[in-house]
Design a protein around this motif. Structure first.
Motif, short mmCIF file in Angstrom:
data_model
loop_
_atom_site.label_atom_id
_atom_site.label_comp_id
_atom_site.label_asym_id
_atom_site.label_seq_id
_atom_site.Cartn_x
_atom_site.Cartn_y
_atom_site.Cartn_z
N ILE A 129 -26.33 12.71 17.37
CA ILE A 129 -26.81 13.92 18.02
C ILE A 129 -26.08 14.08 19.35
CG2 ILE A 129 -28.83 15.06 19.00
CD1 ILE A 129 -30.42 13.16 16.98
N TYR A 130 -25.26 15.10 19.42
CA TYR A 130 -24.56 15.40 20.67
C TYR A 130 -25.40 16.40 21.46
CZ TYR A 130 -20.37 13.32 18.58
OH TYR A 130 -19.48 12.46 18.01
N VAL A 131 -25.68 16.09 22.71
CA VAL A 131 -26.41 17.03 23.53
C VAL A 131 -25.47 17.56 24.61
CG1 VAL A 131 -28.44 17.42 24.95
CG2 VAL A 131 -28.49 15.69 23.14
N ASP A 132 -25.13 18.82 24.50
CA ASP A 132 -24.24 19.43 25.48
C ASP A 132 -25.06 19.84 26.70
OD1 ASP A 132 -22.54 20.84 27.00
OD2 ASP A 132 -21.98 22.31 25.49
N ASP A 133 -24.83 19.12 27.78
CA ASP A 133 -25.63 19.30 28.99
C ASP A 133 -25.02 20.41 29.87
OD1 ASP A 133 -27.34 18.90 31.08
OD2 ASP A 133 -26.43 17.05 31.78
N GLY A 134 -24.87 21.59 29.29
CA GLY A 134 -24.35 22.72 30.05
C GLY A 134 -22.89 22.59 30.45
N SER A 135 -22.07 22.10 29.53
CA SER A 135 -20.64 21.94 29.84
C SER A 135 -19.99 23.28 30.14
CB SER A 135 -19.91 21.29 28.66
OG SER A 135 -20.38 20.00 28.44
N ASP B 29 -22.32 6.69 26.02
CA ASP B 29 -21.67 7.69 26.87
C ASP B 29 -20.55 8.37 26.08
OD1 ASP B 29 -23.26 7.23 28.98
OD2 ASP B 29 -21.78 6.18 30.21
N ALA B 30 -20.26 9.60 26.45
CA ALA B 30 -19.24 10.34 25.72
C ALA B 30 -17.84 10.06 26.23
CB ALA B 30 -19.52 11.84 25.81
N ASP B 31 -17.73 9.37 27.35
CA ASP B 31 -16.41 9.25 27.98
C ASP B 31 -15.59 8.07 27.47
OD1 ASP B 31 -17.88 7.26 29.05
OD2 ASP B 31 -17.68 7.87 31.14
N LEU B 32 -16.06 7.43 26.40
CA LEU B 32 -15.35 6.31 25.77
C LEU B 32 -15.35 5.06 26.65
CD1 LEU B 32 -12.42 8.28 24.16
CD2 LEU B 32 -14.31 7.21 22.96
N VAL C 147 -27.36 8.94 19.98
CA VAL C 147 -27.55 10.07 20.88
C VAL C 147 -26.48 10.02 21.97
CG1 VAL C 147 -29.07 11.11 22.60
CG2 VAL C 147 -30.03 10.20 20.48
N ILE C 148 -25.74 11.11 22.12
CA ILE C 148 -24.65 11.13 23.11
C ILE C 148 -24.77 12.35 24.02
CG2 ILE C 148 -22.15 11.08 23.42
CD1 ILE C 148 -21.86 9.81 20.73
N PRO C 149 -24.98 12.13 25.33
CA PRO C 149 -24.98 13.25 26.27
C PRO C 149 -23.55 13.66 26.59
CG PRO C 149 -25.31 11.20 27.47
CD PRO C 149 -25.17 10.83 26.02
N VAL C 150 -23.33 14.96 26.65
CA VAL C 150 -21.96 15.45 26.85
C VAL C 150 -21.93 16.46 28.00
CG1 VAL C 150 -20.07 16.76 25.82
CG2 VAL C 150 -21.38 15.16 24.42
N PHE C 151 -21.16 16.16 28.99
CA PHE C 151 -21.01 17.12 30.09
C PHE C 151 -19.52 17.19 30.46
CE2 PHE C 151 -21.47 17.97 34.83
CZ PHE C 151 -21.65 19.33 34.65
N MET D 164 -31.89 13.75 31.09
CA MET D 164 -32.56 14.84 30.37
C MET D 164 -31.87 15.10 29.04
SD MET D 164 -35.19 15.66 31.74
CE MET D 164 -35.65 14.46 32.95
N ALA D 165 -30.55 15.02 29.04
CA ALA D 165 -29.81 15.24 27.79
C ALA D 165 -30.22 14.18 26.76
CB ALA D 165 -28.31 15.19 28.06
N ILE D 166 -30.35 12.96 27.22
CA ILE D 166 -30.74 11.90 26.29
C ILE D 166 -32.17 12.15 25.78
CG2 ILE D 166 -31.18 9.43 26.06
CD1 ILE D 166 -28.88 8.95 27.99
#
Ligand code: UDP
Ligand code: MG
Length: 319
Positions: A46-52, A101-104, A15-19, A83-85
């Motif tokens: 599962i990528y969750v786009d947190d309102g990017s 985390d999505a930021d590597l 699971v990866i939150p993405v903003f 919340m994204a997670i």
């Protein structure tokens, strides 16, 4: 050997939150797939786009179009990393769940290590950023959080802020079912886990973009943490209140005796001011803490949805 799993029941869910992570997503997915394809496990991410607000969603759609391992959830606005997670947790199909985390900053190459550790019999395995590449200003709050949380939750971890973590599915389901309106996932997980492991993981500098955590967001998280997981703060405040009252009483007595023996003292006015300020400060603190608990109750009783999903994408149905 991992247990046999069917096509739409992968063994591992990431699971990866993405903003706003447009600069990191392509590399992230590439590195993640190389790592996981080489592993013995079937997997999904599962990528969750947190309102990017940037091109993250378009990129995710492209990634998902090319790789059926990817599944997408998109929020209608920004609800925050945790919340994204949670939204991702509600979608997972695997028996083992890893967050990243999505930021590597959390290298995807570390995922197999976590899963292997989990298979040794832990319910939760937490990454611990040994050589952390963040500014000192960012490290101090984390250190504080770790200390406080370890105390409050009763599970000693060196790093409570690391989001590179692995969970058994049962723990994830328990967390989803708890429906907490504001939750600090590492602390929540430890409530439901019977055994928690911690292993050192590599930590890189943010590849691109900047941290979404300002000092204010961190303070808020800490307040959440303290009031969300125990009533200890409020009890401590009460004890402190009694102690201070006693000290004040003692000091008052001392002033009376001093007045009788030495006579009135005009300069003392300022000492009294100082004392007054201590009391006022304490009262404000207490009111604040009460408010925090009240606010929490208020939030819970309203039963508002924690987030709104605008769109999801799965290769399941058609393609
Ligand atoms: N993130 C998110 N929503 C937010 C803030 C952050 O989904 O409101 C994601 C972000 O895209 C990243 C992860 O949470 O994948 C960690 O964020 P960040 O790197 O900004 O935090 P830090 O590394 O400074 O703790
Ligand atoms: Mg980061």
């Amino acid at each position: 050997m991992p247990p046999a799993v069917t096509q739409n029941q992968p063994y591992l869910s990431v699971v990866i939150p993405v903003f706003n992570e447009e600069d990191n997503l392509v590399e992230l997915h590439a590195r993640l797939s190389v790592t996981l394809n080489a592993s013995p496990w079937s997997w999904e991410v599962i990528y969750v786009d947190d309102g990017s607000k940037d091109a993250s969603w378009e990129l995710l759609c492209r990634i998902q179009g090319q790789d059926p391992h990817a599944r997408l959830v998109r929020f209608n606005r920004n609800y925050g990393q945790h919340m994204a997670i949670f939204a991702g947790f509600e979608k997972v199909r695997g028996q083992v769940v890893v967050t990243l985390d999505a930021d590597l900053q959390n290298p995807p190459e570390e995922v197999p290590k976590l899963v292997a550790k989990l298979e040794e019999g832990f319910d939760v395995v937490s990454g611990w950023r040994q050589e952390r590449h963040d500014s000192v200003l960012r490290k101090i709050p984390t250190w504080l959080v770790a200390k406080v949380t370890s105390r409050v939750v009763g599970v000693q971890l060196k790093d409570y802020g690391c989001m590179l973590r692995a969970y058994r599915r049962e723990v994830v389901d328990a967390m989803s079912a708890s429906h907490e309106s504001s939750s600090y996932i590492p602390a929540l997980a430890n409530l439901y886990a019977s055994s928690v492991g911690e292993i050192p993981v590599a930590h890189a500098e943010r590849a691109a973009g900047r941290s979404k955590y300002g000092i204010l967001k961190l303070i808020k998280l800490n307040f959440d943490l303290m009031t969300g997981f125990s009533v200890l703060p409020i009890q401590m405040v009460s004890v402190l209140g009694v102690l201070i009252a006693l000290v004040g009483l003692g000091f008052g007595l001392f002033l009376i005796i001093r007045r009788l023996v030495v006579g009135p003292e005009v300069e003392g006015v300022f000492t009294l001011f100082a004392i007054l300020f201590v009391f006022v400060g304490l009262q404000i603190l207490v009111v604040g803490l009460m408010g925090e608990y009240l606010g929490r109750i208020y939030r819970e009783v309203r039963h508002r949805p924690r987030f709104v999903v605008r769109e999801t994408r799965d290769s399941e149905a058609g393609s």
